[in-house]
Design an enzyme around this catalytic site. Structure first.
Site, PDB file in Angstrom:
ATOM      1  NE  ARG A 124      -9.610  12.706   2.628  1.00 26.03           N
ATOM      2  CZ  ARG A 124      -9.357  11.250   2.633  1.00 26.03           C
ATOM      3  NH1 ARG A 124     -10.404  10.689   2.447  1.00 26.03           N
ATOM      4  NH2 ARG A 124      -8.294  10.833   2.375  1.00 26.03           N
ATOM      5  CG  ASN A 182      -1.995   1.147   1.229  1.00 25.29           C
ATOM      6  OD1 ASN A 182      -1.853   2.223   0.466  1.00 25.29           O
ATOM      7  ND2 ASN A 182      -2.795   1.282   2.036  1.00 25.29           N
ATOM      8  CG  HIS A 205     -12.738   3.565   2.307  1.00 23.72           C
ATOM      9  ND1 HIS A 205     -13.532   4.634   2.537  1.00 23.72           N
ATOM     10  CD2 HIS A 205     -11.539   3.779   2.782  1.00 23.72           C
ATOM     11  CE1 HIS A 205     -12.755   5.467   3.018  1.00 23.72           C
ATOM     12  NE2 HIS A 205     -11.418   5.011   3.372  1.00 23.72           N
ATOM     13  CD  GLU A 219      -8.850  -1.312   3.324  1.00 26.70           C
ATOM     14  OE1 GLU A 219      -8.977  -0.583   2.553  1.00 26.70           O
ATOM     15  OE2 GLU A 219      -8.502  -1.025   4.549  1.00 26.70           O
ATOM     16  NE  ARG A 242      -6.088   1.574  -0.553  1.00 23.31           N
ATOM     17  CZ  ARG A 242      -6.250   2.775   0.260  1.00 23.31           C
ATOM     18  NH1 ARG A 242      -5.130   3.337   0.888  1.00 23.31           N
ATOM     19  NH2 ARG A 242      -7.395   3.561   0.248  1.00 23.31           N
TER      20      ARG A 242
END
Length: 395
Positions: free
Chosen positions: A238, A9, A177, A382, A88
């Site tokens: 965010r 990742n 996601h 993940e 990823r």
């Protein structure tokens, strides 16, 4: 030694890694390389029982990956046993609706979507290229956060703006996601005994980045994130959804540039912006419990907007078989789950405080009463999902 899967990742100045046994799927080693390009760059290795850090001053990605490969022997592993590397990738646009083996053509196609994830996609491409340089014969797989959301219908992914902007520039909602949502939905179907071919659930991935998705029979039908990871739920830094005219208002009122406004919405808003204290939910809950009203306000807004978006996603379903909580906040923050579910009483949720307080550990993940619409905690993985895709595509 059994063959292994290496999962990357990659970030612009860091990368996380995990190594799985290809047969048992056990996690053998994980870690992170941080502050790459700086004098204090380092790489940390984690096993089940130990954590080791090596200093790699001013190392770039290639040097750090070489250090990783050369260090595997310290943990009883060998890079010669790595059969495939999975990466990823945040945004694959409309070009990629599933994970795919890396080829020069696919990599070139991916780079066309760099503008949709400028902090993440170029870093993933860099990681792929470094591995290709170091180990040109090693197969690699790209796993896209957006692929899971490619089953959205136009009514769900189109923005109500001039259609030519979609036709000519691919401006639409892509979501994010997806690897996490896909994993936890599959796990929830098994744990709750739902019919794999007849289920309707909502998944809420809540961490520093947050998104939710409505899923029917394993296929995503709506999600909260959009063209970029800024749309949708309130997050750590965010804002999530705001009035688009806010840009014009701040440009006129404050003489801010587009870049300043976008930076504010991405890095200075959300929990951090409202609380003026932290983007970490644990810090805010503790501060609220100690009387910090502004921390409490940030939590209230987070939970209300989460509930509102989940209720909105239910418009894509004909029934709701379960709500899934995952991610750092979703898995561990009892007060956030409780507050969000109390705001969602209209959907039939009745929380079981004892189960929720224990994060579902004594109740197979369930945190609601027997007669309630089920809400369940599923720990996301993940990296394992990426590893499984690697094996599926290369065996």
């Amino acid at each position: 030694m059994s063959q292994q899967v290496l999962v990357f990742n990659s970030g612009s100045s860091s990368f996380k890694f995990s190594i799985f046994n290809a047969e048992s799927h056990d996690l053998l080693l994980s870690g992170i390389a941080e502050r790459l390009g700086q004098v204090d760059a380092e790489i940390t290795f984690k096993t089940q029982n130990n954590k080791t850090t090596k200093q790699i001053p001013s190392a770039d990605h290639e040097t750090a990956i070489s250090t990783l490969c050369n260090s595997l022997a310290d943990f009883g592993l060998s890079f010669e046993d790595v059969a495939v590397v999975g990466h990823r990738v945040v945004n694959g646009g409309e070009a990629f609706s599933d994970s795919i083996v890396v080829t020069p053509e696919n990599l070139s196609k991916l780079e066309q979507y760099n503008d949709f994830a400028p902090l993440h996609n170029p870093a993933a491409v860099l990681g792929i290229k470094v591995i290709s340089t170091l180990f040109p014969a090693l197969p690699q797989v790209m796993v896209f956060d957006t692929a899971f959301h490619q089953t959205l219908e136009p009514k769900a992914y189109l923005y109500p703006i001039p259609y030519n902007l979609y036709k000519d520039h691919s401006i639409r909602r892509y979501g994010a996601h997806g690897t996490s949502h896909r994993y936890v939905v599959n796990e929830a179907v098994q744990q709750l005994g739902l019919d794999p071919n007849d289920h309707q659930v909502i998944s809420a991935h809540l961490g520093n980045g947050c998104s939710a998705a409505a899923v029917i029979n394993g296929h995503c039908v709506d999600t909260t994130m959009g063209l970029t990871p800024l749309e949708g739920l309130m997050m750590g830094t965010r804002s999530g959804d705001v009035d688009p005219s806010l840009h014009q208002f701040l440009a006129k009122k404050m003489s801010w540039s587009i870049e300043q406004i976008t930076n504010m919405l991405n890095k200075e808003s959300g929990l951090l912006g409202l609380s003026e204290l932290s983007n970490d939910m644990r810090t805010l809950v503790e501060a609220r419990d100690n009387g910090n009203q502004q921390a409490g306000l940030a939590i209230d807004v987070f939970c209300f907007r989460l509930a509102r978006q989940i209720a909105g996603l239910s418009a894509s379903l004909t029934r709701l078989d379960a709500l899934i909580f995952t991610g750092g906040i979703g898995e561990n923050s009892e007060p956030v789950r409780a507050q969000a579910l109390n705001n969602l009483a209209i959907l039939g949720f009745e929380i079981e405080p004892e189960y929720n307080q224990a994060n579902g550990k004594q109740s197979n993940g369930l945190i609601t009463k027997a007669n309630s619409t089920p809400a369940i905690i599923i720990q996301t993985n993940e990296e394992l999902m990426i590893a499984m895709d690697c094996l599926r595509l290369t065996k």
